[in-house]
Design a protein around this motif. Structure first.
Motif, mmCIF file in Angstrom:
data_model
loop_
_atom_site.group_PDB
_atom_site.id
_atom_site.type_symbol
_atom_site.label_atom_id
_atom_site.label_comp_id
_atom_site.label_asym_id
_atom_site.label_seq_id
_atom_site.Cartn_x
_atom_site.Cartn_y
_atom_site.Cartn_z
ATOM 1 N N PHE A 1 -21.702 37.325 -48.771
ATOM 2 C CA PHE A 1 -20.845 38.426 -49.020
ATOM 3 C C PHE A 1 -19.422 38.310 -48.916
ATOM 4 O O PHE A 1 -18.901 37.580 -47.931
ATOM 5 N N GLU A 2 -18.563 38.848 -49.599
ATOM 6 C CA GLU A 2 -17.030 38.979 -49.578
ATOM 7 C C GLU A 2 -16.651 40.487 -49.549
ATOM 8 O O GLU A 2 -17.003 41.203 -50.030
ATOM 9 N N PRO A 3 -15.758 40.508 -48.495
ATOM 10 C CA PRO A 3 -15.049 41.782 -48.493
ATOM 11 C C PRO A 3 -13.975 42.084 -49.641
ATOM 12 O O PRO A 3 -13.208 41.119 -50.004
ATOM 13 N N VAL A 4 -13.848 43.423 -49.957
ATOM 14 C CA VAL A 4 -12.767 43.868 -50.630
ATOM 15 C C VAL A 4 -12.010 44.884 -50.130
ATOM 16 O O VAL A 4 -12.540 45.863 -49.745
ATOM 17 N N ILE B 1 -7.053 42.475 -51.068
ATOM 18 C CA ILE B 1 -7.096 41.807 -49.992
ATOM 19 C C ILE B 1 -8.440 41.420 -49.496
ATOM 20 O O ILE B 1 -9.529 42.033 -49.607
ATOM 21 N N ARG B 2 -8.491 40.193 -49.081
ATOM 22 C CA ARG B 2 -9.766 39.618 -48.843
ATOM 23 C C ARG B 2 -10.348 39.357 -47.454
ATOM 24 O O ARG B 2 -11.347 38.461 -47.258
ATOM 25 N N SER B 3 -9.256 39.482 -46.528
ATOM 26 C CA SER B 3 -9.737 39.249 -45.101
ATOM 27 C C SER B 3 -9.008 40.037 -44.210
ATOM 28 O O SER B 3 -7.833 40.567 -44.543
ATOM 29 N N LYS C 1 -1.415 40.821 -42.166
ATOM 30 C CA LYS C 1 -0.112 40.055 -42.659
ATOM 31 C C LYS C 1 0.685 40.905 -44.036
ATOM 32 O O LYS C 1 2.077 41.036 -43.915
ATOM 33 N N TYR C 2 -0.318 41.494 -44.794
ATOM 34 C CA TYR C 2 0.284 42.563 -45.706
ATOM 35 C C TYR C 2 1.131 43.593 -45.096
ATOM 36 O O TYR C 2 2.328 44.000 -45.377
ATOM 37 N N LEU C 3 0.287 44.085 -43.919
ATOM 38 C CA LEU C 3 0.956 45.261 -43.174
ATOM 39 C C LEU C 3 2.332 44.818 -42.528
ATOM 40 O O LEU C 3 3.566 45.755 -42.519
ATOM 41 N N ASP D 1 -4.207 53.373 -43.305
ATOM 42 C CA ASP D 1 -5.724 53.674 -43.689
ATOM 43 C C ASP D 1 -6.418 52.685 -44.361
ATOM 44 O O ASP D 1 -5.486 52.126 -45.022
ATOM 45 N N VAL D 2 -7.379 52.097 -44.207
ATOM 46 C CA VAL D 2 -8.051 50.890 -44.929
ATOM 47 C C VAL D 2 -9.149 51.322 -45.662
ATOM 48 O O VAL D 2 -10.192 52.157 -45.125
ATOM 49 N N ASN D 3 -9.439 50.975 -46.929
ATOM 50 C CA ASN D 3 -10.688 51.139 -47.737
ATOM 51 C C ASN D 3 -11.235 49.849 -47.725
ATOM 52 O O ASN D 3 -10.737 48.654 -48.000
ATOM 53 N N ILE D 4 -12.709 49.703 -47.515
ATOM 54 C CA ILE D 4 -13.307 48.502 -47.374
ATOM 55 C C ILE D 4 -14.762 48.541 -48.329
ATOM 56 O O ILE D 4 -15.360 49.626 -47.902
ATOM 57 N N SER D 5 -15.056 47.518 -48.921
ATOM 58 C CA SER D 5 -16.388 47.476 -49.513
ATOM 59 C C SER D 5 -16.820 45.976 -49.515
ATOM 60 O O SER D 5 -15.846 45.026 -49.280
ATOM 61 N N VAL D 6 -18.029 45.744 -49.472
ATOM 62 C CA VAL D 6 -18.558 44.140 -49.497
ATOM 63 C C VAL D 6 -19.454 44.130 -50.735
ATOM 64 O O VAL D 6 -20.058 44.900 -51.109
#
Ligand SMILES: [Zn+2]
Length: 499
Positions: free
Chosen positions: A6-9, A161-163, A169-171, A196-201
Motif C-alpha cells: 500500500f502507498e499513501p497519497v 506527497i508520498r510520506s 518538509k513541504y509545510l 489540514d491533510v487529505n489522505i488516501s491509501v
C-alpha cells in the motif's frame, strides 16, 4: 515500493493569516491578542445592510505568494459564499473563492535528504477567517469576533506527497517562503498557520485514488507527521482486512497525541457555494502582477545555492543561514565588513544563534513572538532577526580572530562581554587584556621557562618524541593565561629545542 504494497497519497490544505494592517473586507485592525470583541464593526459582524470592500494589500500579498510558487495569476477571479452554520461566524457564511480562484497551477520545491522535490500547488485563494470560541471558565463558552474577517490565503497542494516526512518538509518550506515574503508570520501554535491533510491509501502501481479522509487541527510539524502516520496505518489496516474506507474527518488531539474520528465529512455541494453578490469580480491587471514580481525577494533555495557558490559554504551552513531571510541578511552584512565567509558562518551559527536561543522563544526570530511580539507584527517586525549584536560589531570581532589578534576561545569571552555591554570588540579586548601576545621576546621568555621546568620532556623530545611539541605549547598557553599566540609559540619551541 513493491507491487501489491500500500502507498499513501497525501495532499495538504494550508491556511495562512496575512499580516495586513486591516481586515480583508473592512477597516478594522487585525492585530492579534487584543481584548475580545474590540476589533469589530458592522461589516465583520455581518450586520444587515453592511457591505464588504476588498483590501488591496491582502490581494497583493496573495499575488506575491502565487508568484513565489510559480502559479498562474487569474486576470479575473470571483469571490464566493461558502454557507454553513457555525457559532463563531455571525454571517453564517464565509466569503471565499470557489471555481475561479486567484492563483492556480503552481509548485513548491524543497529538499529532502539532499534531493530536490517538487509538489504541485493546485490553487491559492483569498478568504476571510472566522471568529474564535473560548470554552471553559465561569462564563461557559464565549465567542470572540476579533478574528472574523482577518485575511487568509488557502494554499491547496496537489495530492503528490508520498510520506509523512515529505508532508512536514513541504509545510516547513511553505512556512519559510511565507516568512521570506513577509506575508504571514507562520506561527502554528497561535493559529496564524494551520494545516489540514487529505489522505488516501492505494495499492502501489494503481492509478485510481482510494477514498480519502481528512485530518484537521494539526498545530505543529510534529503533529502533521504523527497524524499522517497514524491515519496511513489505520487505512492500511482496514484495507488489508478487506474493509472499506469511509470518507470521514479526523481531529488531531494534541494532548493525547491521537486521532479522533468524526463520522461526518462535508462535501463541496453541502456548502451551497454561489458568487458573492456584494463584491465585484476581482480584476488584476498585468501591471499589478508585474509590480509584485519586481519586489519578490530572492527565494530560499536560490539563496542557499548562492551562499554555497559565492561564499564557498558547505550545504549545511547554507541551509542553516538561509532558514530565515533576516538571518541570511545578518550573515551577509557581517561578511561585507571584510571577514572570512566561513569563519563568519561559524560565528553566526554558533555564538549568535546560541545567544538568540538562550533568550527563549520571545526573542527568537519572531515566529514565536508571543503576545507582546504579536502586537508588533503589523509593523513587520515579526520578520526581523533579533541579533544580540550588530553585524558590524560581529564583523570586527571575527576579523580580530582571523588575524590572530585574539584566539578563538578568547573571542568567545569577548563576544559574551560585547552582548552584555554593547561595546565594540576592540575596547572589550583592551579592557579584558585579552590581546594575543605575538611579541617574540615575551614568547621566548615563556618558552625558556617551560623548557627549564620540564627537563624530562625536553630529553624525550630530543630523543625523537616530537609529538611533545603540543605539550610545550600547552604549557606556554597556561603560563600566559591563554594570551600566547599558539602558532608562533610552536615555532619558537621548535627553534629552541632543535638548535
Ligand atoms: Zn470590521
Amino acid at each position: 515500493m513493491p507491487a501489491g504494497e500500500f502507498e499513501p497519497v497525501i495532499g495538504l490544505e494550508v491556511h495562512a493569516q496575512l499580516v495586513t494592517k486591516s481586515k480583508v473586507f473592512c477597516a478594522c485592525p487585525s492585530v492579534y491578542g487584543a481584548e475580545p470583541n474590540t476589533q469589530v464593526c458592522p461589516v465583520c459582524l455581518g450586520l444587515p445592510g453592511a457591505l464588504p470592500v476588498i483590501n488591496r494589500e491582502a490581494v497583493s500579498m496573495a499575488i506575491m505568494m502565487g508568484l513565489a510558487t510559480h502559479c498562474r495569476i487569474a486576470p479575473r477571479s470571483v469571490f464566493a459564499r461558502k454557507n454553513y452554520f457555525y457559532p463563531d461566524c455571525p454571517k453564517n457564511y464565509q466569503i471565499s473563492m470557489y471555481d475561479k480562484p486567484l492563483c492556480e497551477e503552481g509548485h513548491l520545491e524543497f529538499e529532502i535528504e539532499g534531493e530536490r522535490r517538487r509538489v504541485g500547488i493546485e490553487r491559492i485563494h483569498l478568504e476571510e477567517d472566522a471568529g474564535k470560541l473560548v470554552h471553559g471558565g465561569d462564563g461557559g463558552s464565549m465567542v470572540d469576533f476579533n478574528r472574523c474577517g482577518v485575511p487568509l490565503i488557502e494554499i491547496v497542494s496537489k495530492p503528490e506527497i508520498r510520506s509523512p516526512e515529505e508532508a512536514s518538509k513541504y509545510l516547513i518550506a511553505l512556512r519559510q517562503l511565507l516568512r521570506y515574503l513577509e506575508v504571514c508570520d507562520g506561527n502554528m501554535e497561535e493559529g496564524s498557520l494551520r494545516c489540514d491533510v487529505n489522505i488516501s491509501v492505494r495499492r502501489a502501481g494503481e492509478a485510481a485514488l482510494g477514498t480519502k479522509t481528512e485530518i484537521k487541527n494539526l498545530n505543529s510539524f510534529k503533529a502533521v507527521e504523527m497524524g499522517i502516520r497514524f491515519e496511513i496505518e489505520r487505512q492500511t489496516e482496514v484495507l488489508r482486512s478487506g474493509g472499506r474506507i469511509e470518507q470521514v474527518t479526523n481531529l488531531w488531539d494534541s494532548n493525547a497525541k491521537r486521532l479522533l474520528t468524526m463520522r461526518s465529512k462535508e462535501y463541496a455541494h453541502d456548502y451551497r457555494y454561489f458568487p458573492e453578490p456584494d463584491l465585484l469580480p476581482l480584476d488584476v491587471d498585468a501591471a499589478w502582477i508585474e509590480r509584485s514580481r519586481q519586489i519578490l525577494p530572492e527565494m530560499p533555495l536560490e539563496r542557499e545555492q548562492r551562499f554555497r557558490e559565492v561564499y564557498g559554504l558547505p550545504a549545511y551552513d547554507a541551509i542553516v543561514l538561509c532558514a530565515e531571510r533576516g538571518l541570511a541578511d545578518y550573515y551577509e552584512e557581517t561578511v561585507k565588513t571584510g571577514c572570512d565567509p566561513k569563519l563568519a558562518a561559524n560565528w553566526v551559527m554558533r555564538e549568535v544563534l546560541e545567544e538568540v536561543k538562550s533568550r527563549g522563544p520571545a526573542a527568537e526570530a519572531a515566529g514565536g513572538a508571543g503576545a507582546a511580539g504579536h502586537a508588533a507584527i503589523h509593523a513587520r517586525e515579526a520578520f526581523a532577526f533579533r541579533a544580540p549584536i550588530a553585524p558590524g560589531l560581529l564583523g570586527e570581532l571575527v576579523r580580530m580572530v582571523q588575524s590572530g589578534v585574539i584566539s578563538g576561545s578568547a573571542g568567545r569571552d569577548v563576544f559574551k562581554e560585547m552582548v552584555k555591554s554593547g561595546k565594540p570588540a576592540g575596547s572589550v579586548v583592551e579592557n579584558l587584556g585579552l590581546a594575543q601576545v605575538s611579541g617574540t621576546i615575551e614568547l621566548e621568555q615563556w618558552v625558556a621557562e617551560v623548557i627549564n621546568e620540564n627537563p624530562n620532556e625536553v630529553s624525550r623530545y630530543k630523543g625523537g618524541k616530537t609529538q611533545l611539541l603540543g605539550f610545550f605549547v600547552g604549557q606556554v598557553m597556561k603560563k600566559s593565561a591563554g594570551k600566547a599566540n599558539p602558532k608562533l609559540t610552536g615555532d619558537i619551541v621548535k627553534k629552541m629545542l632543535e638548535k
